[in-house]
Each structure stands twice: as C-alpha cells, then as structure tokens.
Design a protein around this motif. Structure first.
Motif: not given
Ligand SMILES: Nc1ncnc2c1ncn2[C@@H]1O[C@H](COP(=O)(O)OP(=O)(O)OP(=O)(O)O)[C@@H](O)[C@H]1O
Length: 227
Positions: A41-60
């Motif tokens: 959950k925390s990792s996802l929030l950091r990805v969504l905040a643009g602070l860590a890269p996603a390893a795959g997929g898309t977010v819009r």
C-alpha cells in the motif's frame, strides 16, 4: 479528473511487490486502500505520488500519464505519508508557512489550517513539543496549504483521537465536494467515503521468479528509506 490504474506493477529491492493492479477513483470520491501488512500500500502511494517508478502498467489522471507527464503529475498530487515529516526545530506555524513558501502558496493559509486542526494554541511552540497526535494533525494540515486535487493518504488517522478523526473526515469530505479525490491506505474505518475501496492484489499474485538475483544494480531506489 479520474485516477485510473491498469495492470500496475511495483518492484522493490529486486522483488515484485505487486502486479496486475487495476482500479479507478472518480473525482469526488474518497477510497480506502486495503491490503494486509506488506502488500504494498505505501509503495503504491509513493508510485502514485511520482516518487518511485512503476515497474509496469499505466496510471492516468484525466489526460495525464504518470510515466510521460511526471512534472505536471506531481503538481496535482499531495502525499501525506505515515511519517509526518514535521520539522522538529521549527515552530508549529513555521512548519506550515515554510510549506506554503516552498510551494508558492499564500502564507495566510497557515493560520486557517492550524485552526481547522485545533493547533492554534500550539502555533508558536517548537514542533518537537507536540504529541504524536498533534504531529499527525500538523502533517495533515499541510494538505490545506497547497491546492492539489489528488490526496494520497498513508494511514492518516493513526494517533488521532475520535474528535480529530471526525475533523479530518470533514476536511476530506470538503475536498471531495470541491471535486478532489482521495485514496487512503488504512486498516481501520476512516469515517469518510461511501464504501469505495481499492484492494491490493493477493500476495500470491507476485511470482518469485520475477526477483532479480542482482537487485542492487537494478533498483534505483535501493537505499532510500521508503518506510
Ligand atoms: N527499504 C526496503 N527495502 C526493500 N523492501 C522493502 C523496504 N521497505 C519495505 N519493503 C518491502 O516492500 C513490501 C511492501 O511494503 P509496504 O510498506 O509498501 O507495504 P504496506 O502494505 O504499506 O504495509 P503495512 O500495512 O505494514 O504498512 C514489503 O514486502 C516490504 O518488506
């Protein structure tokens, strides 16, 4: 602007934390992000905040694509992490005026935010004098300083008493009524939202075969404290 994730994956230290995550949160909605300890959950929030890269997929987010429009993306999201990021040597008020200065927001918002979170009587005290719940309220008060449509909240009500939980629920409701959205990682009932939930993929959804043998070379965030 709707937040939409499709087939999202996240890796840390060479390990796949989750993959195949899809969800949508509409403007005006406050969604609870659910999943057991360690599900990401925390990792996802950091990805969504643009602070860590996603390893795959898309977010819009509306027309914005996280991978393509990083700078514009980060200007639209606010992350309230489960560490409060309070500056202990600054006064309570200075913590907020400093935040306003950093983001080019009006300093006058600081006093209104302090009053909203019941911290006005502590405004001139050093922040390190605050109790855990007061520090949490100070961290959350930053959400009112800078206008961001997307609020990413990591266990926002930890340490809050019942009255403060109610205040925060009202703050989130007003944010959503103004067209914002919120995604909040939590293990408890937050007192806001109409039951909208995002569920982390089950731990078994990640394949150990995805793990890197040499993760130190592959993880640009290794060594960073994500917690
Ligand atoms: N500094 C780190 N380096 C490598 N892996 C880490 C690090 N911190 C956390 N992890 C791993 O990342 C995974 C996801 O952690 P994360 O904190 O995102 O989960 P969470 O769902 O927020 O958990 P919780 O409910 O306990 O807060 C866990 O398996 C964890 O062990």
């Amino acid at each position: 602007m709707k937040l939409v994730a499709h087939d999202l994956a996240c890796r840390r230290a060479g390990r796949t934390i989750f993959r195949g995550l899809g969800f949508a949160v509409a403007p005006g909605a406050a969604a609870a992000l659910r999943g057991p300890n360690g599900s990401g959950k925390s990792s996802l929030l950091r990805v969504l905040a643009g602070l860590a890269p996603a390893a795959g997929g898309t977010v819009r987010l509306g027309d914005l694509d996280l991978a393509r429009d990083g700078e514009a993306w980060r200007e639209r999201v606010a992350l309230a992490g489960h560490l409060d990021a309070v500056k202990p040597g600054f006064s309570v008020r200075e913590n907020l005026t400093c935040w306003a200065d950093f983001h080019g927001a009006p300093r006058a918002r600081a006093d209104a935010a302090l009053e909203r979170f019941g911290l006005e009587s502590r405004a001139d005290d050093p922040a390190h004098w605050c109790s855990a719940g007061q520090k949490r309220r100070l961290g959350l008060a930053r959400l009112l300083i800078v206008d961001r449509p997307v609020w990413l909240l990591d266990e926002p009500t930890v340490s809050l008493d019942a009255a403060s939980v109610a205040v925060f629920a009202q703050v989130v409701a007003e944010h959503c009524a103004a067209g914002g959205l919120a995604l909040a990682a939590t293990h408890v009932d937050l007192g806001f939202g109409a039951g909208a939930e995002v569920h982390m993929p089950a731990p078994g959804a990640s394949d150990p075969a995805d793990d890197d043998a040499n993760h130190a070379a592959s993880d640009p965030f290794l060594g960073e404290d994500w917690a």
